[in-house]
Design an enzyme around this catalytic site. Structure first.
Site, PDB file in Angstrom:
ATOM      1  N   GLY A 153       6.647 -15.429   7.387  1.00  0.00           N
ATOM      2  CA  GLY A 153       5.557 -15.027   8.277  1.00  0.00           C
ATOM      3  C   GLY A 153       4.525 -16.120   8.435  1.00  0.00           C
ATOM      4  O   GLY A 153       3.323 -15.842   8.508  1.00  0.00           O
TER       5      GLY A 153
ATOM      6  N   ASN B 181       4.585 -13.712   2.806  1.00  0.00           N
ATOM      7  CA  ASN B 181       3.426 -13.303   3.598  1.00  0.00           C
ATOM      8  C   ASN B 181       3.782 -12.367   4.755  1.00  0.00           C
ATOM      9  O   ASN B 181       2.934 -11.617   5.220  1.00  0.00           O
ATOM     10  CB  ASN B 181       2.738 -14.552   4.159  1.00  0.00           C
ATOM     11  CG  ASN B 181       1.688 -14.218   5.187  1.00  0.00           C
ATOM     12  OD1 ASN B 181       0.598 -13.739   4.860  1.00  0.00           O
ATOM     13  ND2 ASN B 181       2.004 -14.448   6.465  1.00  0.00           N
TER      14      ASN B 181
ATOM     15  N   TYR C 164       2.085   2.079   6.386  1.00  0.00           N
ATOM     16  CA  TYR C 164       1.573   0.753   6.036  1.00  0.00           C
ATOM     17  C   TYR C 164       1.003   0.740   4.618  1.00  0.00           C
ATOM     18  O   TYR C 164       1.345  -0.125   3.805  1.00  0.00           O
ATOM     19  CB  TYR C 164       0.503   0.328   7.037  1.00  0.00           C
ATOM     20  CG  TYR C 164      -0.118  -1.015   6.724  1.00  0.00           C
ATOM     21  CD1 TYR C 164       0.569  -2.189   6.984  1.00  0.00           C
ATOM     22  CD2 TYR C 164      -1.391  -1.099   6.159  1.00  0.00           C
ATOM     23  CE1 TYR C 164       0.015  -3.425   6.694  1.00  0.00           C
ATOM     24  CE2 TYR C 164      -1.965  -2.333   5.870  1.00  0.00           C
ATOM     25  CZ  TYR C 164      -1.254  -3.490   6.130  1.00  0.00           C
ATOM     26  OH  TYR C 164      -1.812  -4.713   5.830  1.00  0.00           O
ATOM     27  N   ALA C 165       0.148   1.713   4.301  1.00  0.00           N
ATOM     28  CA  ALA C 165      -0.467   1.761   2.974  1.00  0.00           C
ATOM     29  C   ALA C 165       0.583   1.938   1.892  1.00  0.00           C
ATOM     30  O   ALA C 165       0.514   1.301   0.827  1.00  0.00           O
ATOM     31  CB  ALA C 165      -1.492   2.891   2.912  1.00  0.00           C
ATOM     32  N   ALA C 166       1.562   2.800   2.136  1.00  0.00           N
ATOM     33  CA  ALA C 166       2.613   3.016   1.138  1.00  0.00           C
ATOM     34  C   ALA C 166       3.433   1.753   0.934  1.00  0.00           C
ATOM     35  O   ALA C 166       3.829   1.428  -0.201  1.00  0.00           O
ATOM     36  CB  ALA C 166       3.510   4.164   1.580  1.00  0.00           C
TER      37      ALA C 166
ATOM     38  N   LYS D  97       2.405  -1.333   1.246  1.00  0.00           N
ATOM     39  CA  LYS D  97       1.620  -2.320   0.509  1.00  0.00           C
ATOM     40  C   LYS D  97       1.427  -1.898  -0.954  1.00  0.00           C
ATOM     41  O   LYS D  97       1.347  -2.749  -1.843  1.00  0.00           O
ATOM     42  CB  LYS D  97       0.272  -2.534   1.202  1.00  0.00           C
ATOM     43  CG  LYS D  97       0.407  -3.224   2.556  1.00  0.00           C
ATOM     44  CD  LYS D  97       1.129  -4.570   2.450  1.00  0.00           C
ATOM     45  CE  LYS D  97       1.120  -5.326   3.766  1.00  0.00           C
ATOM     46  NZ  LYS D  97       1.766  -6.664   3.648  1.00  0.00           N
TER      47      LYS D  97
ATOM     48  N   ARG E 280       1.737 -17.505  12.296  1.00  0.00           N
ATOM     49  CA  ARG E 280       0.413 -17.182  12.800  1.00  0.00           C
ATOM     50  C   ARG E 280      -0.496 -16.716  11.668  1.00  0.00           C
ATOM     51  O   ARG E 280      -0.045 -16.436  10.565  1.00  0.00           O
ATOM     52  CB  ARG E 280       0.495 -16.074  13.859  1.00  0.00           C
ATOM     53  CG  ARG E 280       1.175 -16.437  15.148  1.00  0.00           C
ATOM     54  CD  ARG E 280       1.162 -15.272  16.114  1.00  0.00           C
ATOM     55  NE  ARG E 280       1.787 -15.579  17.394  1.00  0.00           N
ATOM     56  CZ  ARG E 280       1.944 -14.711  18.370  1.00  0.00           C
ATOM     57  NH1 ARG E 280       1.531 -13.460  18.222  1.00  0.00           N
ATOM     58  NH2 ARG E 280       2.529 -15.073  19.502  1.00  0.00           N
TER      59      ARG E 280
ATOM     60  N   SER F 135      -2.216  -5.710   0.301  1.00  0.00           N
ATOM     61  CA  SER F 135      -3.347  -5.386   1.181  1.00  0.00           C
ATOM     62  C   SER F 135      -4.315  -4.492   0.443  1.00  0.00           C
ATOM     63  O   SER F 135      -3.928  -3.766  -0.492  1.00  0.00           O
ATOM     64  CB  SER F 135      -2.845  -4.658   2.436  1.00  0.00           C
ATOM     65  OG  SER F 135      -3.913  -4.099   3.173  1.00  0.00           O
TER      66      SER F 135
END
Length: 242
Positions: free
Chosen positions: A5, A77, A148-150, A152, A8, A135
């Protein structure tokens, strides 16, 4: 070193920061043109790959390590950010996020760690560094971020388990938990009011720049962090303090 990743945002800042310290960098990303541009500026090499594809990820990581002639740093990343209502979230959406945010880390770590272990000499202490991008969401969560939270939180768990298994081989594994970072990700929906509101949550009164996270990655990959492993370092400007 290998950076996933890296085309960018935080990844590109990591590539530039490490290259400035003399690192030879392999950039893995599905954004081929951007990855090529970042790699060329850093004197490195770009590899186009869809990290959701297990076989392609394994093959490209092996090729990158071979082209480098070995590897001592891996920065995982790459990640995708998705939002959605918990009650309306489809399993396929969940799987998409986990495929890139977590499963790809497993694959790249397996490839790179095997190469590090194979290259270790009897006199070597710390032979390799793995830095994973988690995160603040993996610790704090948030509405509309279930997948997303799970994912991370899973990165944090994978980091700890990897640290336990790879430590005896002289490999440290840590992760970074950034807060709000001013990158391309989310820029399309981010307003000035959002930035002001989020900045107010930090005692420093601002959001992170990609370079703030890149410098943390550089520290974790350096000899200064030889006795740090299994850790989840907050880079949140004080928004998360545990």
């Amino acid at each position: 070193m290998v950076v996933t990743g890296g085309a960018r945002g935080i990844g590109a800042a990591i590539v530039a920061t490490f290259a400035a310290e003399g690192a030879r960098v392999a950039v893995l990303d599905r954004l081929a043109e951007d990855a090529e541009r970042v790699a060329e500026a850093a004197g490195g090499r770009a590899y186009a790959v869809d990290l959701a594809d297990v076989r392609a990820t394994r093959d490209v990581t092996e090729k990158a390590v071979a082209d480098l002639g070995g590897v001592d740093v891996l920065v995982n990343n790459a990640g995708v950010l998705r939002f959605g209502s918990l009650l309306e979230l489809e399993p396929a959406e969940w799987d998409e996020v986990f495929a890139v945010n977590v499963r790809a880390m497993l694959v790249t770590t397996q490839v790179v760690a095997r190469a590090m272990i194979a290259a270790r000499t009897p006199s070597a202490d710390s032979i390799g560094k793995v830095v994973n991008m988690a995160s603040m969401g993996g610790k704090a969560g948030g509405a509309g971020q279930a997948h997303y939270a799970a994912s991370k939180a899973a990165v944090i768990g994978l980091t700890r388990a990897s640290a336990e298994e790879l430590g005896p081989h002289g490999i440290t594994v840590n992760c970074i938990c950034p807060g709000y970072v001013l990158t391309e990700m989310g820029a399309g929906t981010r307003t000035a009011a959002d930035v002001a509101r989020w900045s107010a949550r930090s005692p420093l009164g601002r959001l992170a720049e990609p370079a703030d996270v890149a410098r943390a990655a550089l520290f974790l990959a350096s000899s200064d962090a030889d006795y740090l492993t299994g850790d989840a370092l907050n880079v949140t400007g004080g928004m998360v303090t545990h």
